[in-house]
Design a protein around this motif. Structure first.
Motif, PDB file in Angstrom:
ATOM      1  N   SER A 105       0.924  -1.254   0.078  1.00  0.00           N
ATOM      2  CA  SER A 105      -0.099   0.060   0.058  1.00  0.00           C
ATOM      3  C   SER A 105       0.885   1.230   0.022  1.00  0.00           C
ATOM      4  O   SER A 105       1.913   1.297   0.639  1.00  0.00           O
ATOM      5  CB  SER A 105      -0.836  -0.066   1.360  1.00  0.00           C
ATOM      6  OG  SER A 105      -1.795  -1.038   1.180  1.00  0.00           O
ATOM      7  N   ALA A 106       0.582   2.213  -0.723  1.00  0.00           N
ATOM      8  CA  ALA A 106       1.097   3.582  -0.769  1.00  0.00           C
ATOM      9  C   ALA A 106       0.867   4.374   0.460  1.00  0.00           C
ATOM     10  O   ALA A 106      -0.276   4.292   0.866  1.00  0.00           O
ATOM     11  CB  ALA A 106       1.009   4.051  -2.082  1.00  0.00           C
ATOM     12  N   PRO A 107       1.888   5.153   0.827  1.00  0.00           N
ATOM     13  CA  PRO A 107       1.427   5.815   1.918  1.00  0.00           C
ATOM     14  C   PRO A 107       0.269   7.005   2.039  1.00  0.00           C
ATOM     15  O   PRO A 107      -0.433   6.982   3.000  1.00  0.00           O
ATOM     16  CB  PRO A 107       2.903   6.805   1.980  1.00  0.00           C
ATOM     17  CG  PRO A 107       3.945   5.775   1.486  1.00  0.00           C
ATOM     18  CD  PRO A 107       3.143   5.390   0.272  1.00  0.00           C
ATOM     19  N   GLY A 108       0.065   7.286   0.669  1.00  0.00           N
ATOM     20  CA  GLY A 108      -1.053   8.477   0.451  1.00  0.00           C
ATOM     21  C   GLY A 108      -2.121   7.576   0.053  1.00  0.00           C
ATOM     22  O   GLY A 108      -3.167   8.103  -0.314  1.00  0.00           O
ATOM     23  N   GLY A 109      -2.497   6.319   0.080  1.00  0.00           N
ATOM     24  CA  GLY A 109      -3.313   5.466  -0.644  1.00  0.00           C
ATOM     25  C   GLY A 109      -3.083   4.925  -2.029  1.00  0.00           C
ATOM     26  O   GLY A 109      -2.130   5.410  -2.297  1.00  0.00           O
ATOM     27  N   GLY A 110      -3.703   3.906  -2.521  1.00  0.00           N
ATOM     28  CA  GLY A 110      -3.542   3.541  -3.585  1.00  0.00           C
ATOM     29  C   GLY A 110      -2.618   2.028  -3.646  1.00  0.00           C
ATOM     30  O   GLY A 110      -2.296   1.852  -2.374  1.00  0.00           O
ATOM     31  N   ALA A 111      -2.250   1.480  -4.522  1.00  0.00           N
ATOM     32  CA  ALA A 111      -1.420   0.301  -4.474  1.00  0.00           C
ATOM     33  C   ALA A 111       0.152   0.563  -4.972  1.00  0.00           C
ATOM     34  O   ALA A 111       0.236   1.446  -6.196  1.00  0.00           O
ATOM     35  CB  ALA A 111      -2.042  -0.985  -5.549  1.00  0.00           C
ATOM     36  N   ARG A 112       0.991  -0.289  -4.446  1.00  0.00           N
ATOM     37  CA  ARG A 112       2.251   0.017  -4.874  1.00  0.00           C
ATOM     38  C   ARG A 112       2.963  -1.236  -5.320  1.00  0.00           C
ATOM     39  O   ARG A 112       2.756  -2.175  -4.666  1.00  0.00           O
ATOM     40  CB  ARG A 112       3.090   0.892  -3.864  1.00  0.00           C
ATOM     41  CG  ARG A 112       4.372   1.108  -3.949  1.00  0.00           C
ATOM     42  CD  ARG A 112       5.020   1.692  -2.836  1.00  0.00           C
ATOM     43  NE  ARG A 112       6.590   2.321  -3.005  1.00  0.00           N
ATOM     44  CZ  ARG A 112       6.965   3.295  -3.502  1.00  0.00           C
ATOM     45  NH1 ARG A 112       6.033   4.120  -4.182  1.00  0.00           N
ATOM     46  NH2 ARG A 112       8.181   3.476  -3.661  1.00  0.00           N
ATOM     47  N   PHE A 113       3.535  -1.221  -6.655  1.00  0.00           N
ATOM     48  CA  PHE A 113       4.182  -2.569  -6.913  1.00  0.00           C
ATOM     49  C   PHE A 113       5.687  -2.364  -6.956  1.00  0.00           C
ATOM     50  O   PHE A 113       6.088  -1.445  -7.767  1.00  0.00           O
ATOM     51  CB  PHE A 113       3.609  -3.145  -8.142  1.00  0.00           C
ATOM     52  CG  PHE A 113       2.227  -3.734  -8.025  1.00  0.00           C
ATOM     53  CD1 PHE A 113       1.899  -4.928  -7.582  1.00  0.00           C
ATOM     54  CD2 PHE A 113       1.044  -2.606  -8.196  1.00  0.00           C
ATOM     55  CE1 PHE A 113       0.481  -5.513  -7.646  1.00  0.00           C
ATOM     56  CE2 PHE A 113      -0.404  -3.108  -8.153  1.00  0.00           C
ATOM     57  CZ  PHE A 113      -0.493  -4.508  -7.970  1.00  0.00           C
ATOM     58  N   ILE A 114       6.600  -3.109  -6.396  1.00  0.00           N
ATOM     59  CA  ILE A 114       7.936  -2.962  -6.310  1.00  0.00           C
ATOM     60  C   ILE A 114       8.705  -4.083  -6.919  1.00  0.00           C
ATOM     61  O   ILE A 114       8.548  -5.315  -6.357  1.00  0.00           O
ATOM     62  CB  ILE A 114       8.582  -2.735  -4.790  1.00  0.00           C
ATOM     63  CG1 ILE A 114       7.723  -1.520  -4.137  1.00  0.00           C
ATOM     64  CG2 ILE A 114       9.891  -2.593  -4.720  1.00  0.00           C
ATOM     65  CD1 ILE A 114       8.221  -1.402  -2.959  1.00  0.00           C
ATOM     66  N   ILE A 115       9.358  -3.826  -7.960  1.00  0.00           N
ATOM     67  CA  ILE A 115      10.250  -4.823  -8.726  1.00  0.00           C
ATOM     68  C   ILE A 115      11.791  -4.543  -8.103  1.00  0.00           C
ATOM     69  O   ILE A 115      12.163  -3.576  -8.039  1.00  0.00           O
ATOM     70  CB  ILE A 115      10.357  -4.440 -10.173  1.00  0.00           C
ATOM     71  CG1 ILE A 115       8.827  -4.653 -10.649  1.00  0.00           C
ATOM     72  CG2 ILE A 115      11.324  -5.545 -10.793  1.00  0.00           C
ATOM     73  CD1 ILE A 115       8.794  -4.175 -12.199  1.00  0.00           C
ATOM     74  N   THR A 116      12.285  -5.919  -7.297  1.00  0.00           N
ATOM     75  CA  THR A 116      13.621  -5.643  -7.245  1.00  0.00           C
ATOM     76  C   THR A 116      14.428  -6.750  -8.054  1.00  0.00           C
ATOM     77  O   THR A 116      14.141  -7.742  -8.107  1.00  0.00           O
ATOM     78  CB  THR A 116      13.573  -6.128  -5.532  1.00  0.00           C
ATOM     79  OG1 THR A 116      12.907  -5.176  -4.767  1.00  0.00           O
ATOM     80  CG2 THR A 116      15.146  -6.107  -5.170  1.00  0.00           C
ATOM     81  N   LEU A 117      15.322  -6.298  -8.767  1.00  0.00           N
ATOM     82  CA  LEU A 117      16.377  -6.800  -9.501  1.00  0.00           C
ATOM     83  C   LEU A 117      17.833  -6.820  -9.023  1.00  0.00           C
ATOM     84  O   LEU A 117      17.968  -5.773  -8.756  1.00  0.00           O
ATOM     85  CB  LEU A 117      16.094  -6.342 -10.938  1.00  0.00           C
ATOM     86  CG  LEU A 117      14.775  -6.483 -11.737  1.00  0.00           C
ATOM     87  CD1 LEU A 117      14.848  -5.431 -12.985  1.00  0.00           C
ATOM     88  CD2 LEU A 117      14.416  -7.898 -11.803  1.00  0.00           C
ATOM     89  N   PRO A 118      18.575  -7.875  -9.731  1.00  0.00           N
ATOM     90  CA  PRO A 118      20.103  -7.606  -9.177  1.00  0.00           C
ATOM     91  C   PRO A 118      20.589  -6.674  -9.860  1.00  0.00           C
ATOM     92  O   PRO A 118      20.416  -6.488 -11.175  1.00  0.00           O
ATOM     93  CB  PRO A 118      20.371  -9.282  -9.391  1.00  0.00           C
ATOM     94  CG  PRO A 118      19.137  -9.829  -9.569  1.00  0.00           C
ATOM     95  CD  PRO A 118      18.322  -9.009  -9.925  1.00  0.00           C
TER      96      PRO A 118
END
Length: 234
Positions: free
Chosen positions: A208-221
Motif C-alpha cells: 500500500s502506498a503511504p497516501g493510499g493506492g497500490a504500490r508494486f515494487i520490482i527488485t532486480l539484481p
C-alpha cells in the motif's frame, strides 16, 4: 487442467470481444465517412490503434504465460538503461494514461542493469495498464527507480483504492481479480509480471502506498556494469 483451460477460454473470449468490436465498428464508420469530418476520422483512427494495442498486449501476455508454464522462457540478457525501459513502456501505454498524469522519478546515476529489455518492458506495461484500470481520471500514477545496495528497485504506484492486506499475495494468482472490480481483463497480468521478474532472479511484491493506492515494487539484481568500451587506436 480442464478447469484451468475452461477458465482461460472463457476469460480470453470475453476479453477479445471488446477490442474486436471497437476495431470493426470504427473501421466501418471510417469506410462510410471517407469524406467526412477530419476530426471524426482522427478519433476513429485513435480508437482502432488503442484497440489494436490492447489486443497486442493480450497476445503478448498469453505467449509469456505459455512459455512460463512450459519452462521454455529464455531471456535475452543485455546491459540496459532503466530509463529507456521505463520510457518505452510509458509510450506504449500512452493512450490508457489519458487524463492520468504520469510522474517518472529516477535516481541520479542509475547503473546499467542486465535484463531482457522486451520482457521487462512487458512487465512495466502490465503494471502501468493495471494502474490505469484502478486510478480515477485526473489522479496521478508514478514510476520510481533507485538503487539500494546491489539491487535495483522500480516502483509503480497508482491512485486507486488500494489492496486489502489479505489479497496482497492472492492478486498474483492466475485469473484472480479483487472483489468488486470492474469487469474486463483476464486476471493474468500480475501473475505473468511476477513470473517474468522471477525469471530475472528478482522479486515482485505488492503493498500500500503511504497516501493510499497500490504500490508494486520490482527488485532486480544490479551487478557490476560492463567496463566502458575503449576506442581503437591506430
Amino acid at each position: 487442467s480442464e478447469r484451468l483451460y475452461t477458465a482461460l477460454l472463457n476469460s480470453i473470449s470475453h476479453e477479445l470481444r471488446t477490442p474486436i468490436a471497437t476495431i470493426t465498428g470504427a473501421a466501418s464508420l471510417l469506410d462510410s465517412q471517407a469524406n467526412g469530418d477530419p476530426q471524426m476520422r482522427a478519433e476513429l483512427t485513435r480508437d482502432i490503434q488503442s484497440a489494436a494495442d490492447r489486443l497486442n498486449r493480450l497476445v503478448a501476455n498469453l505467449l509469456d504465460m505459455s512459455r512460463l508454464d512450459a519452462g521454455r522462457l529464455k531471456l535475452k540478457l543485455d546491459w540496459c538503461d532503466v530509463a529507456d525501459v521505463i520510457g518505452v513502456a510509458a509510450q506504449r501505454i500512452h493512450a490508457s494514461l489519458a487524463n492520468r498524469p504520469l510522474g517518472i522519478h529516477l535516481a541520479p546515476n542509475l547503473p546499467l542493469v542486465q535484463m531482457d529489455f522486451v520482457l521487462m518492458e512487458q512487465v512495466l506495461v502490465n503494471l502501468l495498464d493495471n494502474a490505469c484500470n484502478y486510478t480515477p481520471p485526473g489522479t496521478p500514477i508514478t514510476v520510481e527507480a533507485a538503487v539500494d545496495g546491489k539491487q535495483l528497485q522500480i516502483a509503480v504506484t497508482d491512485g486507486g483504492p488500494g489492496i486489502p492486506p489479505a489479497d496482497l499475495e492472492r492478486i498474483f494468482d492466475k485469473f484472480y481479480r479483487l472483489p468488486g472490480t470492474a469487469t474486463g481483463g483476464t486476471g493474468l497480468g500480475l501473475s505473468i509480471c511476477r513470473g517474468l521478474v522471477e525469471a530475472h532472479g528478482g522479486v515482485l511484491r505488492a503493498g500500500s502506498a503511504p497516501g493510499g493506492g497500490a504500490r508494486f515494487i520490482i527488485t532486480l539484481p544490479a551487478g557490476a556494469p560492463p567496463p566502458p568500451v575503449k576506442e581503437a587506436t591506430l
